[in-house]
Every structure is written in C-alpha cells, then in structure tokens.
Design a protein around this motif. Structure first.
Motif, PDB file in Angstrom:
ATOM      1  N   SER A 264       7.077   2.194  11.697  1.00 11.97           N
ATOM      2  CA  SER A 264       6.334   3.451  11.751  1.00 11.97           C
ATOM      3  C   SER A 264       5.096   3.278  12.612  1.00 11.97           C
ATOM      4  N   GLY A 265       4.515   4.423  12.995  1.00  4.30           N
ATOM      5  CA  GLY A 265       3.300   4.411  13.801  1.00  4.30           C
ATOM      6  C   GLY A 265       2.175   5.125  13.084  1.00  4.30           C
ATOM      7  N   HIS A 266       1.636   6.165  13.713  1.00  8.47           N
ATOM      8  CA  HIS A 266       0.489   6.866  13.138  1.00  8.47           C
ATOM      9  C   HIS A 266       0.911   7.914  12.108  1.00  8.47           C
ATOM     10  N   LEU A 267       2.213   8.149  11.978  1.00 10.78           N
ATOM     11  CA  LEU A 267       2.689   9.183  11.066  1.00 10.78           C
ATOM     12  C   LEU A 267       3.368   8.582   9.839  1.00 10.78           C
ATOM     13  N   VAL A 268       2.762   7.547   9.297  1.00 14.37           N
ATOM     14  CA  VAL A 268       3.270   6.908   8.080  1.00 14.37           C
ATOM     15  C   VAL A 268       3.477   7.939   6.977  1.00 14.37           C
ATOM     16  N   HIS A 269       2.584   8.917   6.891  1.00 19.57           N
ATOM     17  CA  HIS A 269       2.652   9.917   5.817  1.00 19.57           C
ATOM     18  C   HIS A 269       3.887  10.804   5.932  1.00 19.57           C
ATOM     19  N   TYR A 270       4.530  10.837   7.093  1.00 18.90           N
ATOM     20  CA  TYR A 270       5.798  11.552   7.273  1.00 18.90           C
ATOM     21  C   TYR A 270       6.988  10.596   7.293  1.00 18.90           C
ATOM     22  N   GLU A 271       6.830   9.466   7.956  1.00 17.16           N
ATOM     23  CA  GLU A 271       7.961   8.592   8.250  1.00 17.16           C
ATOM     24  C   GLU A 271       8.251   7.564   7.162  1.00 17.16           C
ATOM     25  N   ALA A 272       7.298   7.285   6.305  1.00 19.88           N
ATOM     26  CA  ALA A 272       7.482   6.210   5.318  1.00 19.88           C
ATOM     27  C   ALA A 272       6.880   6.598   3.970  1.00 19.88           C
ATOM     28  N   VAL A 273       7.287   7.749   3.465  1.00 17.24           N
ATOM     29  CA  VAL A 273       6.713   8.263   2.220  1.00 17.24           C
ATOM     30  C   VAL A 273       6.991   7.328   1.053  1.00 17.24           C
ATOM     31  N   GLN A 274       8.228   6.848   0.918  1.00 15.04           N
ATOM     32  CA  GLN A 274       8.579   6.014  -0.232  1.00 15.04           C
ATOM     33  C   GLN A 274       7.793   4.708  -0.231  1.00 15.04           C
ATOM     34  N   ASP A 275       7.722   4.040   0.917  1.00 18.14           N
ATOM     35  CA  ASP A 275       6.958   2.794   0.999  1.00 18.14           C
ATOM     36  C   ASP A 275       5.485   3.041   0.706  1.00 18.14           C
ATOM     37  N   THR A 276       4.962   4.110   1.282  1.00 17.30           N
ATOM     38  CA  THR A 276       3.545   4.419   1.087  1.00 17.30           C
ATOM     39  C   THR A 276       3.237   4.659  -0.381  1.00 17.30           C
ATOM     40  N   VAL A 277       4.064   5.443  -1.041  1.00 18.51           N
ATOM     41  CA  VAL A 277       3.836   5.738  -2.455  1.00 18.51           C
ATOM     42  C   VAL A 277       3.955   4.466  -3.295  1.00 18.51           C
ATOM     43  N   ALA A 278       4.911   3.618  -2.971  1.00 19.01           N
ATOM     44  CA  ALA A 278       5.044   2.355  -3.716  1.00 19.01           C
ATOM     45  C   ALA A 278       3.771   1.526  -3.606  1.00 19.01           C
ATOM     46  N   TYR A 279       3.192   1.450  -2.411  1.00 16.43           N
ATOM     47  CA  TYR A 279       1.966   0.682  -2.220  1.00 16.43           C
ATOM     48  C   TYR A 279       0.786   1.348  -2.928  1.00 16.43           C
ATOM     49  N   VAL A 280       0.734   2.681  -2.903  1.00 23.12           N
ATOM     50  CA  VAL A 280      -0.352   3.401  -3.572  1.00 23.12           C
ATOM     51  C   VAL A 280      -0.297   3.156  -5.080  1.00 23.12           C
ATOM     52  N   ILE A 281       0.884   3.240  -5.664  1.00 23.14           N
ATOM     53  CA  ILE A 281       1.022   2.987  -7.104  1.00 23.14           C
ATOM     54  C   ILE A 281       0.625   1.550  -7.433  1.00 23.14           C
ATOM     55  N   TRP A 282       1.080   0.608  -6.633  1.00 24.50           N
ATOM     56  CA  TRP A 282       0.722  -0.809  -6.797  1.00 24.50           C
ATOM     57  C   TRP A 282      -0.794  -0.977  -6.823  1.00 24.50           C
ATOM     58  N   HIS A 283      -1.472  -0.223  -5.965  1.00 23.86           N
ATOM     59  CA  HIS A 283      -2.933  -0.318  -5.883  1.00 23.86           C
ATOM     60  C   HIS A 283      -3.604   0.400  -7.049  1.00 23.86           C
ATOM     61  N   LEU A 284      -3.165   1.608  -7.351  1.00 27.24           N
ATOM     62  CA  LEU A 284      -3.807   2.401  -8.406  1.00 27.24           C
ATOM     63  C   LEU A 284      -3.665   1.751  -9.775  1.00 27.24           C
ATOM     64  N   THR A 285      -2.567   1.044  -9.991  1.00 23.37           N
ATOM     65  CA  THR A 285      -2.341   0.416 -11.288  1.00 23.37           C
ATOM     66  C   THR A 285      -2.950  -0.976 -11.376  1.00 23.37           C
ATOM     67  N   GLY A 286      -3.641  -1.399 -10.315  1.00 23.11           N
ATOM     68  CA  GLY A 286      -4.374  -2.651 -10.355  1.00 23.11           C
ATOM     69  C   GLY A 286      -3.528  -3.890 -10.208  1.00 23.11           C
ATOM     70  N   GLN A 287      -2.282  -3.734  -9.725  1.00 23.08           N
ATOM     71  CA  GLN A 287      -1.402  -4.891  -9.634  1.00 23.08           C
ATOM     72  C   GLN A 287      -1.846  -5.893  -8.577  1.00 23.08           C
ATOM     73  N   GLY A 288      -2.643  -5.432  -7.613  1.00 24.55           N
ATOM     74  CA  GLY A 288      -3.093  -6.338  -6.566  1.00 24.55           C
ATOM     75  C   GLY A 288      -4.468  -6.925  -6.797  1.00 24.55           C
ATOM     76  N   ASP A 289      -5.092  -6.598  -7.923  1.00 18.41           N
ATOM     77  CA  ASP A 289      -6.482  -6.999  -8.133  1.00 18.41           C
ATOM     78  C   ASP A 289      -6.663  -8.503  -8.334  1.00 18.41           C
ATOM     79  N   THR A 290      -5.600  -9.209  -8.659  1.00 19.12           N
ATOM     80  CA  THR A 290      -5.735 -10.644  -8.895  1.00 19.12           C
ATOM     81  C   THR A 290      -5.643 -11.464  -7.612  1.00 19.12           C
ATOM     82  N   PHE A 291      -5.288 -10.809  -6.489  1.00 20.04           N
ATOM     83  CA  PHE A 291      -5.178 -11.530  -5.229  1.00 20.04           C
ATOM     84  C   PHE A 291      -6.553 -11.835  -4.664  1.00 20.04           C
ATOM     85  N   GLU A 292      -6.677 -13.024  -4.081  1.00 22.60           N
ATOM     86  CA  GLU A 292      -7.889 -13.361  -3.350  1.00 22.60           C
ATOM     87  C   GLU A 292      -7.779 -12.815  -1.935  1.00 22.60           C
TER      88      GLU A 292
END
Length: 302
Positions: A264-292
């Motif tokens: 994808s390029g600058h239109l991730v919000h159109y071209e990669a909705v599923q991946d984007t949402v998966a990453y957003v949920i991962w972030h909102l639920t704090g799953q990445g907070d333990t990474f350095e």
C-alpha cells in the motif's frame, strides 16, 4: 458506508462541527481526524470495521472545518494552528476525561498541532503521517506541479477557482498517483470516493489555506509532544512520505511502534482496512506496551 446524515453536531469555535459516531455513547472514545481535501468518508471503512470488531468503543469521526458538512470558521485563516485549536476545543466537548486520537495524513499534522496546544490523549495513532517536507518525497516533481496548481487557483476569483480545484480529470490524476492496489474493483471504488468527496470543501480560500498548511509542516517538527503510547502505520509505497522518513519518525518518538503495510501507499485507509484495524486494536488494547523501543523496529517489515 456511513449514514447520510451526521450523528452529532458539536459547536466548536463558533461553527457546528458535524460528527459521525460509531459505537455506544458510554464507550471508551477514539477521535478520528481525516486528511486533506477529504471528509469523514475517508476514514469510514476503518471506523466501521473497528466498531464491528470492538463494539464497546465509541468512535467519533468529525468533518474538519471547511470540509464535508462542517463550515469554515468565519474570519480565520485555516492554518495548522487553527486546526490544532479546533481539535483541542472539539475534544474538550466530546471527551473531557479520556480519549485516544487517530489521524491520517494531514490529520497527523492537525493532531501534532493540537498536542502542541495542550491536547492530552491516552494513546495516539498516526496513519501515513506527514514526516517529510513536501518537496522531498518520491514524487517531488508532482508535488511541484500540485503547488503550481494551487497557486493558479489562488489567483482566480472564487467561481473559476472552485471549478479548477474540483476538476474531475485532475482529481482522477491525484487518485491514480496515490492508489497502489492492483485490484481493479477497489481502484474504481477509490476513484469514486475521491470523485464524490474530494471536492466537498466550503470555499477555495479555505482549501488553499489548508493546502499551504499541509506542505509547510511535518510531524518531525514536534516529536517531543508524543509522550503517550504511539502507533505509526505506514504504506511502504507511499509517494507522499518515503519509508525512510517514517523510520526516522519512529526512532524520534520514544517507545513508538511502527507497522508497515508492504503493498500500500498513501491510501492505507482504503487499501488495507483489515490490517490497519488489526494494528489499531493491538495498540488500543495495550498489547504492544511491553515492547522496548529498540525491539519494535522488527515489526516494520511485517
């Protein structure tokens, strides 16, 4: 995708900000900030899919002042400071206690300006952030042409300026440059979205103000304001900001996570909705907070 009419109207800086809400009134709030020339439709796919997967989250997608159904702020230059002030005022009205923030493209500049003005979200998500000066991207020549295009419009009276700025062939050309998908149906759909909503600005002056703001700033100017957990989502083939600059942004925002979407390029919000949402949920639920900080760069090529 979204309802024809806004769910909420919030008085902000003296104008009625039109807002599309997904999810319950009492859910944890995340505010979406759309990009240049667009309106709430641009982030509707992400909002709807996130709401489907996380039905308890309250997602607010406003139209920025001067775009979509939100009027321009009277008597004000629509520079980045104005948009930052607007976002601070909007957040105070809709989520006075706790919220997360998500911005796409120009929206990441608005989020950064608001953080400089005192916005205090618990988490931040930057999708295709503007991390390079306008003339340093992979398509610098096209950027020069765009600057010339907007300058010509600036010299014209309102009616011919609006006709030029909304010219269907030019809008189509912008879409062709930014879209990277090989899916013909999806590409046609993106073209349709831009044809329908890319020219829903209130007036030529406001659009020109916002354009000047979009090419005059980068998120890199104020990385120190990102003190909250921050997720960066970038398209590997982005013609607006090269991946090297997104990596620099990631390094300069302490503790941030970078996720790169390869096709994808600058239109991730159109071209990669599923991946984007998966990453957003991962972030909102704090799953990445333990990474350095030095560990999360490993995710950049996934």
């Amino acid at each position: 995708m979204t309802n024809a009419q806004p769910t909420l109207t919030v008085q902000t800086l003296g104008v009625p900000t039109r807002v599309w809400q997904h999810g319950p009134d009492d859910g944890e709030t995340i505010i979406f900030v759309h990009g240049f020339r667009g309106d709430h439709h641009g982030l509707a796919g992400i909002a709807e899919e996130l709401s489907r997967q996380q039905p308890g989250v309250r997602i607010l997608v406003p139209d920025l002042p001067g775009f979509g159904q939100t009027p321009a702020v009277p008597g004000r230059t629509h520079d980045i400071a104005l948009y930052g002030e607007w976002l601070c005022a909007f957040a105070r009205e809709v989520a006075p206690e706790k919220f997360a923030i998500l911005g796409h493209s120009f929206g990441t500049l608005v989020v950064t300006a608001a953080l400089q003005a005192g916005l205090d979200p618990v988490r931040a998500i930057l999708i295709n952030p503007i991390s390079a000066p306008a003339l340093e991207g992979p398509q610098a020549v096209l950027t020069q042409l765009a600057i010339g295009y907007y300058r010509v419009a600036d010299w014209l009276p309102e009616t011919p300026a609006r006709a030029l700025l909304g010219n269907g062939l030019i809008v189509r050309g912008m879409t062709e440059v930014m879209a990277k998908t090989r899916d013909r149906e999806l590409r046609r759909w993106i073209q349709g979205q831009h044809a329908a909503y890319f020219s829903s600005f209130s007036d030529a002056k406001t659009l020109l103000d916002a354009f000047r703001a979009s090419v005059s700033h980068t998120v890199l100017e104020a990385t120190a304001v990102y003190t909250m957990p921050t997720l960066i989502i970038a398209g590997k083939r982005d013609d607006i900001t090269p991946l090297a600059k997104q990596l620099e942004l990631h390094r300069r925002i302490a503790g941030s996570t970078l996720r790169v979407i390869p096709d994808s390029g600058h239109l991730v919000h159109y071209e990669a909705v599923q991946d984007t949402v998966a990453y957003v949920i991962w972030h909102l639920t704090g799953q990445g907070d333990t990474f350095e900080h030095h560990d999360v760069t490993a995710h950049a090529g996934e």
